[in-house]
Design an enzyme around this catalytic site. Structure first.
Site, PDB file in Angstrom:
ATOM      1  N   TYR A  94      40.361  68.170  94.967  1.00  0.00           N
ATOM      2  CA  TYR A  94      41.254  68.969  94.941  1.00  0.00           C
ATOM      3  C   TYR A  94      42.658  68.523  95.609  1.00  0.00           C
ATOM      4  O   TYR A  94      42.539  67.661  96.499  1.00  0.00           O
ATOM      5  CB  TYR A  94      40.897  70.384  95.790  1.00  0.00           C
ATOM      6  CG  TYR A  94      39.721  71.329  95.438  1.00  0.00           C
ATOM      7  CD1 TYR A  94      40.164  71.994  94.349  1.00  0.00           C
ATOM      8  CD2 TYR A  94      38.748  71.302  96.015  1.00  0.00           C
ATOM      9  CE1 TYR A  94      39.235  72.849  93.576  1.00  0.00           C
ATOM     10  CE2 TYR A  94      37.581  72.283  95.476  1.00  0.00           C
ATOM     11  CZ  TYR A  94      38.080  73.092  94.206  1.00  0.00           C
ATOM     12  OH  TYR A  94      37.069  73.876  93.733  1.00  0.00           O
ATOM     13  N   SER A 134      36.724  79.858  94.830  1.00  0.00           N
ATOM     14  CA  SER A 134      37.512  80.939  94.644  1.00  0.00           C
ATOM     15  C   SER A 134      36.474  82.221  95.100  1.00  0.00           C
ATOM     16  O   SER A 134      36.819  83.124  95.522  1.00  0.00           O
ATOM     17  CB  SER A 134      38.357  81.332  93.509  1.00  0.00           C
ATOM     18  OG  SER A 134      39.517  80.269  93.237  1.00  0.00           O
ATOM     19  N   VAL A 239      46.943  85.534  95.457  1.00  0.00           N
ATOM     20  CA  VAL A 239      47.602  85.305  94.125  1.00  0.00           C
ATOM     21  C   VAL A 239      47.526  83.873  93.762  1.00  0.00           C
ATOM     22  O   VAL A 239      47.624  83.229  94.678  1.00  0.00           O
ATOM     23  CB  VAL A 239      48.991  85.912  94.678  1.00  0.00           C
ATOM     24  CG1 VAL A 239      49.965  85.272  93.368  1.00  0.00           C
ATOM     25  CG2 VAL A 239      49.017  87.348  94.910  1.00  0.00           C
ATOM     26  N   LEU A 240      47.343  83.629  92.639  1.00  0.00           N
ATOM     27  CA  LEU A 240      47.451  82.217  92.297  1.00  0.00           C
ATOM     28  C   LEU A 240      48.500  82.094  90.922  1.00  0.00           C
ATOM     29  O   LEU A 240      48.089  82.755  90.013  1.00  0.00           O
ATOM     30  CB  LEU A 240      45.947  81.677  91.853  1.00  0.00           C
ATOM     31  CG  LEU A 240      46.084  80.347  91.081  1.00  0.00           C
ATOM     32  CD1 LEU A 240      46.170  79.377  92.199  1.00  0.00           C
ATOM     33  CD2 LEU A 240      44.556  80.126  90.600  1.00  0.00           C
ATOM     34  N   ASP A 270      46.500  77.376 100.477  1.00  0.00           N
ATOM     35  CA  ASP A 270      46.257  75.979  99.990  1.00  0.00           C
ATOM     36  C   ASP A 270      47.598  75.718  98.930  1.00  0.00           C
ATOM     37  O   ASP A 270      47.922  74.529  98.856  1.00  0.00           O
ATOM     38  CB  ASP A 270      45.196  76.020  99.009  1.00  0.00           C
ATOM     39  CG  ASP A 270      43.882  75.324  99.986  1.00  0.00           C
ATOM     40  OD1 ASP A 270      44.317  74.689 101.074  1.00  0.00           O
ATOM     41  OD2 ASP A 270      42.690  75.562  99.687  1.00  0.00           O
ATOM     42  N   ALA A 299      42.952  76.793 105.652  1.00  0.00           N
ATOM     43  CA  ALA A 299      43.280  76.180 104.400  1.00  0.00           C
ATOM     44  C   ALA A 299      41.950  75.576 103.505  1.00  0.00           C
ATOM     45  O   ALA A 299      42.026  75.095 102.405  1.00  0.00           O
ATOM     46  CB  ALA A 299      44.315  75.073 104.562  1.00  0.00           C
TER      47      ALA A 299
END
Length: 371
Positions: A94, A134, A239-240, A270, A299
């Site tokens: 990531y 997620s 929200v992404l 993040d 985070a």
């Protein structure tokens, strides 16, 4: 190829990039695997488990970075790690670069080919390597919110599920994607009064069908956001925008209209967070208050449950990781979905959202790989 897995060094990060089961797969494909001593301690996998799987054990992270052709991690490299990366290496982890100019600068300077789990796509446009975390983060968001809501922790003192004769707590979830869906499942399971806010009518229809009337759905407008935030006990930011910085949907001004002791859980932290007053926190100090509103902005939320999350992550990342180990950068050239994960290559930014967020000139991934 020699595949390296260093121990994670971010605060309270107990996950590991390679489980012993994943190591066995890499070894079965003919690759050498080098794992830093103690890397799997957080999931109960000691060095002997890695040796039995076929890995060699390195005494230090320095040895892993120096010897490996590909580095497999969980979280973004920290400053002491990105300075050890080099041009002939692949980094697979990531990254979340859009809100992190310092890390971006470090990766650009290193010349490494950095592949971000969170921007690898599938044939349907989904994010298969982000999805399992997620799912974990969405479910944890409700646990975290419920705990922060307790009076001893600074919250309102409301039980989300209520009891007979007393109304349940109210939960607003901003964003109906994977995080939002899983947060809603947990909140509904606790008996909370749940509303999901999203700007996709087709997605709201799907959610309405999934929950069969057990949640409320609302189209996202400023008015809807204000009404739900002002009336809720826990607000989950889910929200992404893939690769990009999260939009600031809840402003500081809005805090004054919320219930004192209400809780904001920013799962988008993040990517910079979707609340204006958010800043990253850690599992050792997870919350803070602004204008009487409790903020939970850890985070690396899935790091709290590393046994579950490390195995879920490895299940998702292994397929693509083996492609990279088997074929190197040619795997990126031949697979557009995997190529979507390439964020940095030989000193150039190859992801449009990251380039736009941080002011870099973007290099098209396919052209950059061919150069």
């Amino acid at each position: 190829m020699r595949v390296g897995c260093p121990k994670e060094i971010k605060n309270h990060e107990y996950r590991v990039g390679l489980t012993p089961g994943s190591v066995r797969e890499y070894v079965a494909h003919g690759h050498d695997v080098l794992v830093e001593t103690g890397a799997g301690a957080g999931i109960g996998a000691d060095d002997n488990a890695y040796r039995a799987a076929g890995a060699a054990i390195a005494k230090t992270a320095d040895e892993v970075f120096a010897r490996a052709d590909m580095i497999v991690k969980v979280k973004e490299p920290q400053a002491s790690e990105w300075v050890q990366l080099r041009e002939d290496q692949i980094l697979y982890t990531y990254l979340h670069l859009a809100p992190d100019p310092e890390q971006t600068k470090g990766l650009v300077a290193s010349g490494v080919s950095a592949i971000a789990y969170e921007t690898v796509t599938d044939e349907r446009g989904g994010l298969p390597l982000l999805a399992p975390m997620s799912e974990v983060a969405g479910r944890l968001a409700i646990q975290a919110g419920a705990t922060a809501l307790q009076k001893a922790n600074g919250g309102r003192g409301v039980l989300l599920g209520g009891v007979p004769g007393v109304l349940p707590g109210k939960v607003a979830i901003i964003g109906g994607g994977v995080v939002g869906l899983n947060a809603a499942k947990m909140a509904v399971g606790l008996g909370a009064d749940v509303t999901i806010i999203d700007r996709s009518i087709p997605r709201l229809r799907q959610l309405d069908d999934i929950f069969a009337g057990r949640v409320h759905t609302r189209y996202s407008t400023v008015e809807a956001l204000e009404e739900e935030c002002f009336s809720s006990d826990v607000i989950v930011g889910a929200v992404l925008i893939p690769g990009a910085a999260a939009p600031k949907l809840v402003t500081r001004e809005m805090l004054s209209g919320m219930k004192p002791g209400a809780v904001l859980v920013d799962v988008a932290i993040d990517q910079g967070g979707c609340f204006e007053t958010s800043h990253p926190t850690t599992h050792s100090d997870p919350t803070y208050a602004v204008d009487g509103i409790i903020h939970y902005c850890v985070a690396n939320m899935p790091g709290a449950v590393p046994v579950t999350s490390a195995h879920a992550l490895n299940n998702a990342t292994l397929h693509y990781g083996l492609q990279l180990a088997d074929r190197g950068l040619k795997a990126l050239a031949d697979d557009p979905n995997l190529r979507g994960g390439l964020n940095v290559h030989k000193g150039r930014i190859t992801n449009r959202a990251v380039a736009e967020a941080l002011g870099y000139e973007m290099a098209e991934p396919k052209a950059a790989l061919a150069a």
